[in-house]
Design an enzyme around this catalytic site. Sequence first.
Site, PDB file in Angstrom:
ATOM      1  N   ILE A 138       0.863  -1.170   0.000  1.00  0.00           N
ATOM      2  CA  ILE A 138       0.000   0.000   0.000  1.00  0.00           C
ATOM      3  C   ILE A 138       0.907   1.228   0.000  1.00  0.00           C
ATOM      4  O   ILE A 138       2.049   1.172   0.446  1.00  0.00           O
ATOM      5  CB  ILE A 138      -0.998   0.028   1.189  1.00  0.00           C
ATOM      6  CG1 ILE A 138      -0.286  -0.155   2.528  1.00  0.00           C
ATOM      7  CG2 ILE A 138      -2.062  -1.021   1.015  1.00  0.00           C
ATOM      8  CD1 ILE A 138      -1.246  -0.110   3.718  1.00  0.00           C
ATOM      9  N   ASP A 139       0.394   2.332  -0.515  1.00  0.00           N
ATOM     10  CA  ASP A 139       1.198   3.541  -0.671  1.00  0.00           C
ATOM     11  C   ASP A 139       1.733   4.046   0.665  1.00  0.00           C
ATOM     12  O   ASP A 139       1.121   3.831   1.722  1.00  0.00           O
ATOM     13  CB  ASP A 139       0.359   4.656  -1.293  1.00  0.00           C
ATOM     14  CG  ASP A 139      -0.162   4.308  -2.677  1.00  0.00           C
ATOM     15  OD1 ASP A 139       0.412   3.405  -3.304  1.00  0.00           O
ATOM     16  OD2 ASP A 139      -1.137   4.945  -3.111  1.00  0.00           O
TER      17      ASP A 139
END
Length: 309
Positions: A138-139
Amino acid sequence: MEPEILQAGAEAAGERLDSFLAKSLPELTRSAAQRLIESGRVAVDGRPAVKSCRLSGGEAVSVILPEPDPLDAAPQAIALDVVYEDGDVIVVNKPVGMVVHPAPGHPDGTLVNALLYHCGRSLSGVGGALRPGIVHRIDRDTGGLIIAAKNDAAHLALSSQLQDHTLARTYEALVTGNLREDRGTVDAPIGRHHTDRKRMAVTDRGGRSAVTHWEVLERFPGLTHVRCRLETGRTHQIRVHMAYIGHPICGDTVYGAKKPVAGLTGQCLDAVGLRFIHPRTGEAVELSCPLDPEFAAILRRLRGSHSFS
């Protein structure tokens, strides 16, 4: 190393080649681009380039990037919010601002460094030396649930679930504007932006299938609180898809408004739910976590006054 092929658009007409390369490849500075040109690693329409080259627009630019310097992922005593753990898997609520694995510009302080300290040597090797145990990412500016595998069998099983969608990820987001419908699906391929290589985009040119399902949770003047479920897992998928339909995520300065939101470190996007089939027992495991505190605070303010002010 295979060359990276870049397509110069019409807007690149008159631009210096070194500037174009630095904009298109996030790992390059302009001086590094100049060194690559001087060393013969850059060609324009199949012909070796010179440092003073200016583009006309429409050229194919090929770049042979040097092999990156090796990075060493070392254990670091970084606190983790562990949501679930057993001998096969660990699920962590990643904070906003933490990078998942070491990369140029982020050699340490990552989730991988923390996992190596917490789990010792009990992480799968499928992801390689820099991504031990990492099944999905995930970012940096997105918080929430991420799963890691402690052995190769678990890693392969979870990766297979990513492919057949039995590993399900649910996000909540605050998007700009008012979505007309209460729910919908964005089915649009995502690939690297054809001129800005630091960004992703909806594109038919080399794009991969991407599907995001969304539903409205709350409506506010100029903003909508939504739940999103990923059917695929492309880089920046929810951010790209919501911007594509005209409703970028609040606080996303890459795909939305360039001005940061006061009181918000990242963007209003959180991985709040995770469901998977346990690789050893075959039982379904369903987990959730609360929203990032900054995201939750913005929602409280909106519910109280219906504005950010």
